[in-house]
Design an enzyme around this catalytic site. Structure first.
Site, PDB file in Angstrom:
ATOM      1  N   ASP A  76       0.073  37.098 125.076  1.00 60.65           N
ATOM      2  CA  ASP A  76      -1.333  37.308 125.421  1.00 60.65           C
ATOM      3  C   ASP A  76      -1.817  36.206 126.365  1.00 60.65           C
ATOM      4  OD1 ASP A  76      -4.112  37.607 125.408  1.00 60.65           O
ATOM      5  OD2 ASP A  76      -4.178  38.176 123.301  1.00 60.65           O
TER       6      ASP A  76
ATOM      7  N   ASP B  79      -4.520  47.437 134.257  1.00 59.94           N
ATOM      8  CA  ASP B  79      -4.902  48.729 133.689  1.00 59.94           C
ATOM      9  C   ASP B  79      -6.380  48.983 133.965  1.00 59.94           C
ATOM     10  OD1 ASP B  79      -5.529  50.915 131.963  1.00 59.94           O
ATOM     11  OD2 ASP B  79      -3.866  50.354 130.662  1.00 59.94           O
TER      12      ASP B  79
END
Length: 293
Positions: A148, A171
């Site tokens: 992350d 995205d």
């Protein structure tokens, strides 16, 4: 549109021969962890959704050969010494969040060996592919981080340690109810700004028009960044960002790609020790249309 599409490995190549956990991805005991930060950090709405796909034989071999040399897990347990991470060569370091299969990342590293690229993703086949490209081409200025990017930025990077940030084809989360998952938001910029040196370049690219508009809006409004374009708009694609195969195919179909180039202002307002709430953002961009190169 991005190089996060399947890699151009020979079709006869079989998946890596190793035990497989539930979900289908091979397990590499000395490679990237499936959950590097464990449960010692809060759960947040994430901007990435890991894709499960098989690791090819060559990708698996690259992970076994190079992970211990050029890869590491984002566990949030230490602050990185970036100069030490890149071999003590005094390289300026650019963070790339989401690199897909790594082809564009490897090309940028080859074109600019005097810059270290800290490339972050959560897609195991892409990590193997990038490590393989780096190994075959002697790209010692690439480091691969698994996990992350929010934890990396918040817990593991010192203030003013980065010379740039690249986010290529993240995205777009096109549905309105998912817009909160988009990475480029004010809270994320307030987190990343203190880790950037004054004058550091933030470079984003997307082929999703509504997301490009949001990127331009939030970057323009943030007090720690200024647009490099005099007209306050999008930038031409700089020569250092390669045109990938998938981007080229999209352009042939009439897709429009927008690049945004902003600089970190001197004397920013964000506090590196107490960043704004990042509950709506997270790092890594990994799905069929995300992840840069």
């Amino acid at each position: 549109m991005s190089d996060s599409q399947p890699s151009s490995q020979p079709s006869a190549e079989s998946p890596a021969d190793s035990p497989r956990p539930r979900g289908g991805e091979p397990r590499f005991p000395d490679g990237p962890s499936p959950d590097p930060a464990g449960s010692h950090f809060e759960r947040r709405i994430r901007s990435f959704q890991p894709r499960r796909s098989r690791v090819t034989t060559s990708q698996g071999e690259a992970l076994r050969t190079y992970w211990s040399v050029w890869g590491f897990d984002i566990d949030g347990k230490r602050v990185l010494d970036l100069d030490e991470l890149f071999g003590g060569r005094g390289l300026p370091v650019v963070l790339e969040i989401g690199f897909g299969m790594g082809e564009a990342t490897a090309q940028m590293a080859a074109d600019d060996p005097g810059t270290g690229i800290l490339a972050v993703d959560v897609h195991t086949p892409g990590m193997g592919n990038l490590l393989g490209l780096a190994g075959r081409n002697g790209l010692e200025n690439v480091r691969v981080a698994n996990g992350d990017a929010i934890i990396l930025l918040r817990e593991m990077l010192a203030p003013e340690s980065l010379d740039g940030l690249r986010v290529y084809f993240p995205d777009p989360w096109p549905k309105a109810r998912h817009h909160k998952r988009r990475l480029i938001q004010p809270e994320f910029l307030s987190l990343v700004a203190p880790r950037l040196k004054p004058g550091a370049l933030v470079h984003c690219a997307t082929d999703w028009e509504p997301y490009a508009e949001q990127m331009l809006e939030v970057l323009s409004a943030h007090p720690d960044f200024e647009n490099t374009q005099e007209d306050g708009g999008y930038a031409p694609r700089p020569d250092f960002r390669p045109l990938t195969r998938f981007e080229g195919q999209g352009l042939d179909k009439g897709h429009v790609v927008h690049d945004l180039l902003f600089r970190r202002r001197s004397g920013g307002t964000s506090d590196p020790s107490d960043p704004s709430d990042t509950s709506a953002t997270s790092g890594g961009t990994s799905n069929g249309t995300s992840g840069g190169g």
